[in-house]
Design an enzyme around this catalytic site. Structure first.
Site, PDB file in Angstrom:
ATOM      1  N   SER A 166     -76.987  36.562  56.452  1.00 51.70           N
ATOM      2  CA  SER A 166     -76.996  35.205  57.030  1.00 51.70           C
ATOM      3  C   SER A 166     -77.703  34.170  56.150  1.00 51.70           C
ATOM      4  O   SER A 166     -78.399  33.296  56.653  1.00 51.70           O
ATOM      5  CB  SER A 166     -77.621  35.235  58.435  1.00 51.70           C
ATOM      6  OG  SER A 166     -76.831  36.021  59.300  1.00 51.70           O
TER       7      SER A 166
ATOM      8  N   GLU B 142     -80.161  44.475  52.428  1.00 50.30           N
ATOM      9  CA  GLU B 142     -79.390  43.792  53.462  1.00 50.30           C
ATOM     10  C   GLU B 142     -79.691  44.433  54.814  1.00 50.30           C
ATOM     11  O   GLU B 142     -79.016  45.413  55.202  1.00 50.30           O
ATOM     12  CB  GLU B 142     -77.888  43.906  53.171  1.00 50.30           C
ATOM     13  CG  GLU B 142     -77.446  43.226  51.906  1.00 50.30           C
ATOM     14  CD  GLU B 142     -76.004  42.717  51.987  1.00 50.30           C
ATOM     15  OE1 GLU B 142     -75.781  41.567  51.627  1.00 50.30           O
ATOM     16  OE2 GLU B 142     -75.117  43.461  52.444  1.00 50.30           O
TER      17      GLU B 142
ATOM     18  N   GLY C  37     -74.161  38.694  59.157  1.00 51.04           N
ATOM     19  CA  GLY C  37     -73.142  38.043  59.992  1.00 51.04           C
ATOM     20  C   GLY C  37     -73.614  37.635  61.376  1.00 51.04           C
ATOM     21  O   GLY C  37     -72.800  37.347  62.254  1.00 51.04           O
TER      22      GLY C  37
ATOM     23  N   HIS D   2     -72.298  49.251  50.809  1.00 53.00           N
ATOM     24  CA  HIS D   2     -72.487  48.172  51.792  1.00 53.00           C
ATOM     25  C   HIS D   2     -72.496  48.796  53.191  1.00 53.00           C
ATOM     26  O   HIS D   2     -71.746  49.741  53.467  1.00 53.00           O
ATOM     27  CB  HIS D   2     -71.352  47.145  51.671  1.00 53.00           C
ATOM     28  CG  HIS D   2     -71.649  45.874  52.401  1.00 53.00           C
ATOM     29  ND1 HIS D   2     -71.573  45.781  53.771  1.00 53.00           N
ATOM     30  CD2 HIS D   2     -72.049  44.652  51.966  1.00 53.00           C
ATOM     31  CE1 HIS D   2     -71.911  44.545  54.148  1.00 53.00           C
ATOM     32  NE2 HIS D   2     -72.212  43.844  53.060  1.00 53.00           N
TER      33      HIS D   2
ATOM     34  N   ASN E  29     -69.899  37.543  48.301  1.00 55.56           N
ATOM     35  CA  ASN E  29     -69.099  38.656  48.808  1.00 55.56           C
ATOM     36  C   ASN E  29     -68.137  38.104  49.859  1.00 55.56           C
ATOM     37  O   ASN E  29     -68.554  37.804  50.974  1.00 55.56           O
ATOM     38  CB  ASN E  29     -70.027  39.724  49.422  1.00 55.56           C
ATOM     39  CG  ASN E  29     -69.247  40.867  50.049  1.00 55.56           C
ATOM     40  OD1 ASN E  29     -68.031  40.969  49.877  1.00 55.56           O
ATOM     41  ND2 ASN E  29     -69.944  41.726  50.794  1.00 55.56           N
ATOM     42  N   TRP E  30     -66.877  37.969  49.458  1.00 57.51           N
ATOM     43  CA  TRP E  30     -65.893  37.359  50.367  1.00 57.51           C
ATOM     44  C   TRP E  30     -65.379  38.330  51.421  1.00 57.51           C
ATOM     45  O   TRP E  30     -64.597  37.952  52.291  1.00 57.51           O
ATOM     46  CB  TRP E  30     -64.730  36.779  49.555  1.00 57.51           C
ATOM     47  CG  TRP E  30     -65.082  35.506  48.814  1.00 57.51           C
ATOM     48  CD1 TRP E  30     -66.258  34.814  48.895  1.00 57.51           C
ATOM     49  CD2 TRP E  30     -64.255  34.771  47.897  1.00 57.51           C
ATOM     50  NE1 TRP E  30     -66.211  33.706  48.094  1.00 57.51           N
ATOM     51  CE2 TRP E  30     -64.991  33.645  47.464  1.00 57.51           C
ATOM     52  CE3 TRP E  30     -62.963  34.946  47.396  1.00 57.51           C
ATOM     53  CZ2 TRP E  30     -64.482  32.713  46.561  1.00 57.51           C
ATOM     54  CZ3 TRP E  30     -62.454  34.019  46.488  1.00 57.51           C
ATOM     55  CH2 TRP E  30     -63.211  32.920  46.085  1.00 57.51           C
ATOM     56  N   LYS E  31     -65.736  39.598  51.306  1.00 59.86           N
ATOM     57  CA  LYS E  31     -65.300  40.618  52.283  1.00 59.86           C
ATOM     58  C   LYS E  31     -63.787  40.530  52.501  1.00 59.86           C
ATOM     59  O   LYS E  31     -63.058  40.306  51.546  1.00 59.86           O
ATOM     60  CB  LYS E  31     -66.097  40.463  53.589  1.00 59.86           C
ATOM     61  CG  LYS E  31     -67.615  40.472  53.338  1.00 59.86           C
ATOM     62  CD  LYS E  31     -68.426  40.567  54.601  1.00 59.86           C
ATOM     63  CE  LYS E  31     -69.904  40.568  54.262  1.00 59.86           C
ATOM     64  NZ  LYS E  31     -70.768  40.749  55.430  1.00 59.86           N
TER      65      LYS E  31
ATOM     66  N   GLU F  59     -71.220  47.900  55.837  1.00 62.61           N
ATOM     67  CA  GLU F  59     -69.910  47.910  56.501  1.00 62.61           C
ATOM     68  C   GLU F  59     -69.086  49.113  56.059  1.00 62.61           C
ATOM     69  O   GLU F  59     -68.303  49.663  56.828  1.00 62.61           O
ATOM     70  CB  GLU F  59     -69.187  46.568  56.231  1.00 62.61           C
ATOM     71  CG  GLU F  59     -69.808  45.451  57.069  1.00 62.61           C
ATOM     72  CD  GLU F  59     -69.706  44.058  56.469  1.00 62.61           C
ATOM     73  OE1 GLU F  59     -68.944  43.852  55.513  1.00 62.61           O
ATOM     74  OE2 GLU F  59     -70.424  43.165  56.971  1.00 62.61           O
TER      75      GLU F  59
HETATM   76  P1  13P Z   1     -73.415  37.223  55.720  1.00 66.90           P
HETATM   77  O1  13P Z   1     -73.964  36.299  54.667  1.00 66.90           O
HETATM   78  O2  13P Z   1     -72.077  36.757  56.262  1.00 66.90           O
HETATM   79  O3  13P Z   1     -74.417  37.534  56.780  1.00 66.90           O
HETATM   80  O4  13P Z   1     -73.074  38.606  54.973  1.00 66.90           O
HETATM   81  C1  13P Z   1     -74.054  39.205  54.209  1.00 66.90           C
HETATM   82  C2  13P Z   1     -73.447  40.348  53.497  1.00 66.90           C
HETATM   83  O5  13P Z   1     -73.106  41.349  54.093  1.00 66.90           O
HETATM   84  C3  13P Z   1     -73.250  40.209  52.042  1.00 66.90           C
HETATM   85  O6  13P Z   1     -72.850  41.412  51.463  1.00 66.90           O
END
Ligand code: 13P
Length: 253
Positions: A213, A168, A174, A96, A9-11, A98
């Protein structure tokens, strides 16, 4: 052995140059047996077509980070499920944390999107998990039941067939503080048992991923657990060397 899924997931990261660098290196160093597991790359929507050109003949699948509730019409700025399908998307992340937090997406919106994704034959990657305060109050299972039961009630008991659930925990995303693999194993077992109660056939096609993470140093300890069916990786998936190390670990398990 059942395949695991390694999902990037490159966000809101990457650009034309970094994508070209990523795939040049990927092509040179990727293992030949990419189809041993399921590899999915989820770039920002604006780069979906570009990434598709790099991956479509390589046993790697394309995913999207979100989609709108509407299929077409006057909805300025939105991207529809039909458009995702049109450019080769197979998976879509829904719910998600976020998006729940920063875009006020609630369980109803998420359930409607799951319904739409299924109607268009996209595989939803449904994110669930507790925040730091809920974890401290031992509320993890309660939060998970709340999130899953809403989806069950809205969409019926077969909803989790051919679906990915990504556990998650928000406090692990993060932060560099991944969850303990033993703890994640227990939660995944709990999720599977909970779903099994409503639909004994879901287990054949449901996958439960861990995200938060994950990196090349800790990936193996998650992949070794029987109920962790793969990883949803944010930050570490942007680094092609790191991402390939994780794929190799999964392939040689
Ligand atoms: P990180 O691996 O950067 O903690 O992000 C996890 C995430 O939100 C994947 O969707």
């Amino acid at each position: 052995m059942k395949k695991k899924a390694i999902i990037a997931n490159w966000k809101l990261n990457s650009n034309i140059k970094s994508i070209s660098h990523f795939f040049t290196n990927f092509k040179l160093n990727a293992p030949v047996n990419l189809n041993k597991n399921i590899i999915v790359i989820i770039p920002p929507a604006v780069y979906l077509e570009r990434v598709y050109k790099y991956i479509h003949d390589k046993n790697i699948f394309l995913g999207a980070q979100n989609m709108d509730l509407n299929v077409e019409g006057s909805f300025t700025g939105d991207i529809s499920v039909a458009m995702l399908k049109n450019v080769g998307v197979k998976y879509v992340i829904l719910g998600h944390s976020e998006r729940r937090l920063l875009h006020n997406e609630n369980d109803l919106v998420i359930s409607k999107k799951i319904c739409l994704a299924k109607k268009f034959n996209l595989i939803p990657i449904i994110c669930i998990g507790e925040n730091k305060e809920e974890k401290a109050r031992n509320k993890t299972q309660e939060i998970i039941i709340k999130q899953l039961s809403y989806i069950f009630e809205y969409l019926g008991k077969k909803v989790f067939r051919n679906t990915i659930i990504a556990y998650e925990p928000i406090w692990a995303i993060g932060t560099g503080m991944s969850a303990d693999p033993n703890y994640v194993q227990l939660i995944h077992e709990f999720i599977k048992n909970y779903i099994q109660k409503y639909d004994s056939l879901a287990s054949h096609t449901l996958m439960v991923q861990y995200g938060g993470s994950v990196n090349a140093l800790n990936a193996k300890s998650f992949l070794n657990k029987p109920d962790i069916d793969g990883l949803l990786i944010g930050n570490a998936s942007l680094d092609v060397k790191e991402f390939l190390k994780i794929i190799n670990m999964c392939n040689t398990k």
